[in-house]
Design a protein around this motif. Structure first.
Motif, mmCIF file in Angstrom:
data_model
loop_
_atom_site.group_PDB
_atom_site.id
_atom_site.type_symbol
_atom_site.label_atom_id
_atom_site.label_comp_id
_atom_site.label_asym_id
_atom_site.label_seq_id
_atom_site.Cartn_x
_atom_site.Cartn_y
_atom_site.Cartn_z
ATOM 1 N N ILE A 190 -7.233 -3.130 -7.167
ATOM 2 C CA ILE A 190 -6.768 -1.452 -6.785
ATOM 3 C C ILE A 190 -5.369 -1.466 -8.234
ATOM 4 C CG2 ILE A 190 -4.636 -0.334 -5.334
ATOM 5 C CD1 ILE A 190 -5.825 -1.363 -3.093
ATOM 6 N N LEU A 191 -5.304 -2.734 -8.326
ATOM 7 C CA LEU A 191 -3.463 -2.273 -10.319
ATOM 8 C C LEU A 191 -4.738 -1.927 -11.150
ATOM 9 C CD1 LEU A 191 -1.501 -5.324 -9.397
ATOM 10 C CD2 LEU A 191 -0.870 -3.000 -9.253
ATOM 11 N N PRO A 212 6.837 2.635 -15.604
ATOM 12 C CA PRO A 212 5.825 1.874 -14.964
ATOM 13 C C PRO A 212 6.524 0.696 -13.528
ATOM 14 C CG PRO A 212 7.454 1.356 -17.455
ATOM 15 C CD PRO A 212 7.843 2.936 -16.020
ATOM 16 N N ILE A 213 5.077 0.676 -13.556
ATOM 17 C CA ILE A 213 5.269 -0.243 -12.124
ATOM 18 C C ILE A 213 5.737 -1.926 -12.645
ATOM 19 C CG2 ILE A 213 4.130 -0.976 -9.846
ATOM 20 C CD1 ILE A 213 1.940 1.531 -10.063
ATOM 21 N N ALA A 223 0.496 -1.327 0.542
ATOM 22 C CA ALA A 223 -0.434 0.064 -0.105
ATOM 23 C C ALA A 223 1.006 1.530 -0.362
ATOM 24 C CB ALA A 223 -0.735 -0.064 1.040
ATOM 25 N N LEU A 224 1.945 1.466 0.781
ATOM 26 C CA LEU A 224 3.113 2.337 0.071
ATOM 27 C C LEU A 224 3.552 2.721 -0.483
ATOM 28 C CD1 LEU A 224 4.182 2.039 4.448
ATOM 29 C CD2 LEU A 224 2.396 3.269 3.653
ATOM 30 N N ARG A 225 3.987 1.999 -1.359
ATOM 31 C CA ARG A 225 5.248 1.812 -2.637
ATOM 32 C C ARG A 225 3.655 2.059 -3.534
ATOM 33 N NH1 ARG A 225 6.470 -3.807 -2.108
ATOM 34 N NH2 ARG A 225 7.979 -3.560 -0.262
ATOM 35 N N LEU A 226 2.586 1.790 -3.844
ATOM 36 C CA LEU A 226 1.182 2.359 -4.401
ATOM 37 C C LEU A 226 1.485 3.971 -4.420
ATOM 38 C CD1 LEU A 226 -0.319 -1.320 -4.993
ATOM 39 C CD2 LEU A 226 1.740 -0.523 -6.152
ATOM 40 N N ALA A 227 1.455 4.213 -2.876
ATOM 41 C CA ALA A 227 0.402 5.500 -2.616
ATOM 42 C C ALA A 227 1.891 6.069 -3.699
ATOM 43 C CB ALA A 227 -0.180 5.647 -1.582
#
Length: 117
Positions: A89-90, A68-69, A52-56
């Motif tokens: 979420i993705l 890109p992720i 969650a922290l990385r995606l935020a």
């Protein structure tokens, strides 16, 4: 912080409702209001928090630079419900940012833009 909290809340099915940054540490607030330190979370909840922290962070810096992720079987320890939440979420993030998700799981092969290798 708001984005990470939203992702974490969704990934934990509402078990944790807030993330508080305290100096060099984090506190997680449960739905009953109880505070937890990261070390007190289960391994699965810790993984969900870090995702969650990385995606935020990726979402926040996307205004400045969009990269890109890349995810390589990053959710193998998630149960099926949390894995599906993560896929949802993705898919939301993918509307603004390119995502490469590599997995050996065949449960998502019916999705659009998937290449079986």
């Amino acid at each position: 912080q708001h984005i990470a909290t939203d992702y974490f809340k969704r990934l934990t099915s509402g078990k944790y409702v807030a993330i508080q940054f305290v100096k060099d540490d984090l506190n997680l607030i449960g739905r009953s209001g109880q505070k937890y330190r990261v070390i007190e979370l289960s391994t699965g909840a810790q993984e969900q928090l870090y995702v969650a922290l990385r995606l935020a962070l990726s979402s926040v810096i996307a205004d400045i630079i969009t990269v890109p992720i890349l995810i390589d079987d990053g959710f193998v320890n998630f149960d099926s419900i949390r894995r599906q939440t993560m896929i949802d979420i993705l898919q939301e993030i993918a509307k603004k940012q390119q995502i490469f998700y590599f997995t050996t799981s065949f449960s998502h092969t019916t999705k659009i833009n998937v290449i079986n290798l």
